[in-house]
Design an enzyme around this catalytic site. Structure first.
Site, PDB file in Angstrom:
ATOM      1  N   ASP A 208     -25.198  25.228 -31.514  1.00  0.00           N
ATOM      2  CA  ASP A 208     -25.130  26.499 -32.586  1.00  0.00           C
ATOM      3  C   ASP A 208     -24.840  26.722 -34.131  1.00  0.00           C
ATOM      4  O   ASP A 208     -24.048  25.689 -34.428  1.00  0.00           O
ATOM      5  CB  ASP A 208     -24.534  27.767 -32.003  1.00  0.00           C
ATOM      6  CG  ASP A 208     -23.845  28.753 -32.103  1.00  0.00           C
ATOM      7  OD1 ASP A 208     -25.449  29.499 -32.274  1.00  0.00           O
ATOM      8  OD2 ASP A 208     -23.365  29.539 -32.690  1.00  0.00           O
ATOM      9  N   GLU A 250     -30.054  24.686 -34.623  1.00  0.00           N
ATOM     10  CA  GLU A 250     -29.410  25.560 -35.038  1.00  0.00           C
ATOM     11  C   GLU A 250     -29.557  25.712 -36.447  1.00  0.00           C
ATOM     12  O   GLU A 250     -28.247  25.822 -37.264  1.00  0.00           O
ATOM     13  CB  GLU A 250     -29.086  27.061 -34.541  1.00  0.00           C
ATOM     14  CG  GLU A 250     -29.690  28.322 -35.462  1.00  0.00           C
ATOM     15  CD  GLU A 250     -28.747  29.449 -34.641  1.00  0.00           C
ATOM     16  OE1 GLU A 250     -28.917  30.442 -35.082  1.00  0.00           O
ATOM     17  OE2 GLU A 250     -27.576  28.562 -34.874  1.00  0.00           O
TER      18      GLU A 250
END
Ligand code: BGC
Length: 558
Positions: A208, A250
């Site tokens: 993330d 990401e």
């Protein structure tokens, strides 16, 4: 026969499988408390196997106050009790592996919840060893070039804390303090966080908010060299201690910044393709698929041989429009989003089916596109049945509603009373359970689910050509048709996709290396003929075709 550990962890396994992103919270409630849980995912593994999924990505399932749906972790080493127990996770991993499905977790390393004991210790006591785990300031003015991620919710990356007597830094919401990566103990802890879950059988992570770990005055505080070093260390640890596990980044950045996360194969095996994603939709908007070729030509050459792009259409966040020009953004809003309240942060909080106005042909076209490109396709739960969204829910919750398993109460998601559901079911008629659900679509040949499943089956049965890293775009002038070749050792796959709302015809000159006797793998509303060394195809509105040609080298002796 169940796949063995070495099948599951074969080198490059991720090149040939389809990934499926799912929030445990909204997938299936096994115990009737209104909240999806790990045992619920386990119950639905046969559905995922039959769909053709080779890996699932579970959104964060760690203990959390759920102010950012689990991306605000308050205990990194426990399953949130609302999702079940460690044993439930073990059963899920075992059941998935037995069906040839890998399981990825979500590694949130940039920030934690402000409820986490590390932060609570740090704010109360300047001499706490945890104080240096966060970034503090007396003025709240440092790192002023760092972009605000949620400008519609936060006006600064610094928030004053009375208990601490200082400001603390947060890249996202104020209740998510950033960790300070200049403190070595933070590195060690985050590597242990990864180790802990890999030791429990996970096959890797979606990482993330990768670019933001380090802050340096005078910079935009993103993608700094130290960030790459950290993830290289993580990858080296995984390769050494858990061989065959994988990382997907990401990193929603410009093309050069995004490509850098492959880092000659030393960092991430996969990087989510944020620069390409809006172009898939825009090609439908202005019927100019050249933009897809352009972004692929700019981004494919930088990918090391044992890595690949991770393509997606939608995910659990807003559809991000950060990587497009102002004109493209305007085109996007004009074509896909005229609904008040749909815009949020830097994008649109809608699901795939409502964006494409419930048109199954467009959904299948774009799904077939991401399945046809070199790299790994990521599907978002519910998009395979054309689920809708709820704009009345806050933030991005509207694209995270319960999975629609049947037309029964609560869409078959849970036996709890509707008011006790973790999130309400979609009610918008064309996308609600009565119209869109697994059980009904499963029974109807020609349904969206049936069509998506067929795509995955075809892709899986031609793994060598779909898994090849080779790609050659075909120049088709102003045609609304996107064309490309996917060469492999024995075959060449021709992909043709018509982005126009009316039929189109194209002529593709066949390369001298192929025999002009094609095998149609799949076509939707298309017909074709070979004249001399030209392949001529007529594609229906939003139709596409996948056609296989044997290379001359590989022709069997007559
Ligand atoms: C996740 C979001 C989350 C944010 C902060 C993102 O990149 O995908 O859902 O709100 O990180 O953790």
């Amino acid at each position: 026969m169940s796949p063995t550990e070495s099948d599951l962890r074969a080198p490059d396994w991720f090149r040939t499988v389809v990934f499926y992103e799912l929030p445990v919270r909204s997938f299936y409630d096994s115990n009737g408390d209104g909240i999806g849980d790990l045992a619920g995912v386990t119950e639905k593994l046969d559905y995922l196997r039959d769909l053709g999924v080779g890996a699932i990505w579970l959104l964060p399932f760690y203990v959390s106050p759920w102010k950012d749906d689990g991306y605000d972790i308050s205990d990194h080493y426990r399953v949130d009790p609302r999702f079940g127990t460690m044993d439930d996770l073990a059963a899920l991993v075992e059941g998935a592996h037995a069906r040839g499905i890998r399981v990825l977790g979500d590694l949130v390393t940039n920030h934690i919840s402000d409820q986490h004991p590390w932060f609570q210790e740090a704010r109360k006591d300047r001499s706490s060893p945890y104080r240096s785990w966060f970034l503090w300031s007396d003025t709240g003015k440092e790192f002023s070039r760092a972009r605000l991620m949620f400008p519609d919710y936060e006006h600064s990356n610094w928030t004053w804390d009375d208990a601490a007597g200082q400001y603390y830094f947060h890249r996202f919401f104020a209740w998510q303090p950033d960790l300070n990566y200049d403190t070595p103990a933070v590195h060690a802890e985050m590597l242990n966080f990864a180790r802990f879950w890999l030791a429990r059988g996970l096959d890797g992570f979606r990482c993330d908010a990768v670019p933001y770990l380090y802050k340096r005055e005078g910079t935009k505080c993103q993608s700094l060299p130290e960030v790459h070093q950290f993830f290289q260390t993580l990858r080296a640890m995984m390769d050494a201690e858990f061989p065959g596990t994988a990382l997907v980044a990401e990193a929603n950045q410009s093309v050069p910044e995004t490509v850098a996360y492959f880092d000659q194969g030393k960092e991430f095996q996969m990087v989510l393709h944020f620069p390409a994603m809006p172009n898939f939709f825009l090609s439908i908007g202005d019927q100019n698929p050249k933009r897809v070729l352009d972004v692929l030509r700019a981004t494919l050459p930088g990918v090391p041989g044992d890595c690949g792009w991770a393509y997606f259409l939608r995910n659990h966040d807003e559809l991000s429009l950060e990587q497009v020009s102002d004109e493209e953004r305007a085109l996007f809003f004009r074509e896909f989003d005229s609904t008040p309240g749909a815009r949020i942060h830097n994008g649109i909080r809608r699901r795939l089916a409502p964006l494409l106005k419930g048109d199954d042909s467009s959904i299948v076209l774009l799904t077939a596109l991401i399945l046809g490109l070199p790299g790994s396709p990521y599907l978002y739960y519910g998009d395979e049945i054309g689920m809708g969204d709820r704009l009345d829910l806050t933030d991005r919750d509207g694209v995270r509603t319960p999975m629609q398993w049947s037309s029964g109460p609560n869409g078959g998601f849970s036996t709890a009373p509707p008011e006790e559901l973790t999130r309400p079911i979609v009610t918008d008629a064309p996308f609600a359970p009565a119209a869109r659900n697994v059980a009904d679509e499963d029974r109807q040949p020609g349904s969206l689910l049936w069509r998506v499943r067929t795509l995955l089956r075809i892709r899986a049965s031609h793994a060598a050509v779909f898994g090849s890293e080779r790609f050659e775009g075909i120049e088709l002038g102003d045609s609304p048709v996107l064309g490309f070749w996917r060469p492999s050792a024995e075959y060449r796959l021709l992909g043709l996709y018509n982005f126009a709302p009316e039929p189109a015809t194209v002529t593709v000159p066949l390369p001298p290396t192929v025999w002009a006797s094609p095998v149609e793998l799949l076509r939707t509303g298309s017909s074709s003929t070979v004249v001399g060394h030209d392949y001529m195809a007529r594609l229906d509105r939003r139709g596409f075709s996948w056609t296989l040609f044997l290379t001359r080298r590989a022709r069997p002796v007559p």
